[in-house]
Write a protein that holds these residues in place. Structure first.
Motif, short mmCIF file in Angstrom:
data_model
loop_
_atom_site.label_atom_id
_atom_site.label_comp_id
_atom_site.label_asym_id
_atom_site.label_seq_id
_atom_site.Cartn_x
_atom_site.Cartn_y
_atom_site.Cartn_z
N PRO A 1 0.74 -1.25 -0.09
CA PRO A 1 0.01 0.22 -0.06
C PRO A 1 1.01 1.10 0.27
N GLU A 2 2.16 1.31 0.72
CA GLU A 2 2.88 2.13 1.00
C GLU A 2 3.51 2.85 -0.87
N GLU A 3 3.67 1.45 -1.08
CA GLU A 3 4.46 1.93 -3.17
C GLU A 3 3.21 2.95 -3.67
N MET A 4 2.25 1.92 -3.47
CA MET A 4 0.95 2.66 -4.47
C MET A 4 1.22 3.57 -3.97
N GLU A 5 0.60 4.15 -3.08
CA GLU A 5 0.58 5.60 -2.36
C GLU A 5 1.71 6.39 -3.12
N LEU A 6 3.03 5.85 -2.99
CA LEU A 6 4.25 6.55 -4.05
C LEU A 6 3.84 7.04 -5.56
N MET A 7 3.61 5.39 -5.95
CA MET A 7 3.30 5.52 -7.54
C MET A 7 1.78 6.76 -7.86
#
Length: 300
Positions: A114-120
Motif C-alpha cells: 500500500p505504501e508503494e502504491m501511494e507513492l506511485m
C-alpha cells in the motif's frame, strides 16, 4: 403531438422514452418548461418539447452538467463552443484515467505494498509543473545546481523526459517508473560522481571529449563482433588502445567503466526513450563488461 396539439407529461414520456419523473425534474429545473398548464394544473407540452428533451438527453450522455445544458438549450451559449470546452475537459479526464490505469497495472504487476502504491499514485498524477520540478531536482543533483557547468547543458536536455499531452499507456507506465527511479538517492549520487570524474578528466580542455564509456563502446565493437576472449592475448591491443585514448590509468579506467555500467542508469535511459518517443538506446553493458574483464586480465 401534431401541429399545435399539446400533450400531457405522460404522453411526452411515452414519446421520448424518458420517465415522467425525469421530465418533471428537467421541467422544474427550467430546462424543458411546460408550454402551459391545464385548468386542473397539469403540465402540457408543445411538439418542440420532445426535440428539446432529445437534445438534453444527448448532452447528458456526453457528460455535460445541467447549468451548461440549460445555457445551450436557451441559446445563451453556442453548442460548438460548449462542445469544444467539454472536449478539452474530457481530454484532461482521459489523461488522468490513463495515469491511474498505469498505476494500477504497475501495482498488479509488481505486487506493490500500500505504501508503494501511494507513492506511485503521487508520481503518476503530478501536474506538468510538478513533473518538471521533480526532473529538474534530479538533474540538478546529477549535474550540480540549477545552472551547473554550461558544457553539460546539452547532456541535461538529452536526459529530460517530455511526457506528451496525449501519452500512450506505455509512456505513462515508463514515466511512473522513471519518476520513481529519479528519486533514488543512490542513482543521483552515482551520476554525480560520473559527472565529477568526467569534469576532472577534461579539466583544462575545451569542450567535452568522449568519455571512457563511449571510447570503450567504440573500441569493443570489433572485439565483440569477432568473439575475442577478453582474457586472451588477442584482447591486449584493445586494452592498450583504450588506455591510450582515455589518458587514464588502469584503476581509474575500471572505476569509470563500472560506474557507467550501473544498471539503474541504463534503465533510466531506456525509460527516457519510451517517454520521448526515441529509438531504444544501445546497451553499453556488453562493451563495458568486456573491457572491465580485459583490463583486469591484462594488468601489465
Amino acid at each position: 403531438m401534431d401541429g399545435d396539439t399539446l400533450c400531457s407529461i405522460g404522453d411526452l414520456a411515452r414519446r421520448t422514452g424518458l420517465t415522467v419523473k425525469t421530465i418533471r425534474f428537467y421541467s422544474d429545473a427550467g430546462i424543458v418548461p411546460p408550454t402551459r398548464r391545464s385548468p386542473a394544473g397539469y403540465r402540457l407540452y408543445d411538439p418542440a418539447a420532445a426535440a428539446r428533451l432529445e437534445l438534453v438527453r444527448t448532452l447528458r450522455d456526453l457528460g455535460l452538467d445541467l447549468p451548461t445544458i440549460r445555457r445551450v438549450v436557451d441559446r445563451e451559449s453556442s453548442l460548438p463552443e460548449v462542445a469544444a470546452a467539454h472536449a478539452e475537459a474530457l481530454e484532461v479526464r482521459i489523461r488522468t484515467l490513463r495515469l491511474r490505469q498505469a498505476v494500477l497495472r504497475a501495482v498488479a504487476r509488481r505486487g506493490s505494498t500500500p505504501e508503494e502504491m501511494e507513492l506511485m499514485h503521487e508520481l503518476a498524477t503530478l501536474s506538468e509543473t510538478g513533473r518538471r520540478h521533480l526532473v529538474g531536482d534530479f538533474l540538478a543533483a546529477a549535474f550540480g545546481g540549477p545552472d551547473g557547468d554550461p558544457a553539460y547543458a546539452g547532456a541535461k536536455v538529452s536526459m529530460t523526459p517530455e511526457l506528451p499531452d496525449d501519452p500512450e499507456p506505455e509512456q505513462v507506465a515508463a514515466w511512473v517508473e522513471l519518476a520513481e527511479l529519479s528519486r533514488d538517492p543512490g542513482l543521483r549520487a552515482a551520476l554525480r560522481r560520473m559527472i565529477e570524474r568526467h569534469a576532472a578528466d577534461r579539466a583544462g580542455e575545451p569542450g567535452i571529449r568522449p568519455d571512457a564509456a563511449a571510447l570503450a563502446r567504440d573500441l569493443a565493437a570489433p572485439a565483440l563482433a569477432a568473439g575475442v576472449d577478453p582474457a586472451g592475448p588477442e584482447a591486449e591491443p584493445y586494452v592498450a588502445a583504450l588506455l591510450a585514448a582515455s589518458g587514464l590509468d588502469r584503476a581509474g579506467l575500471i572505476d569509470r567503466l563500472e560506474a557507467a555500467g550501473d544498471p539503474r542508469r541504463e534503465r533510466y535511459l531506456r525509460l527516457l526513450a519510451v517517454i520521448n518517443g526515441w529509438p531504444p538506446p544501445e546497451s553499453l553493458t556488453p562493451a563495458l563488461t568486456w573491457f572491465s574483464r580485459a583490463l583486469r586480465a591484462h594488468a601489465g
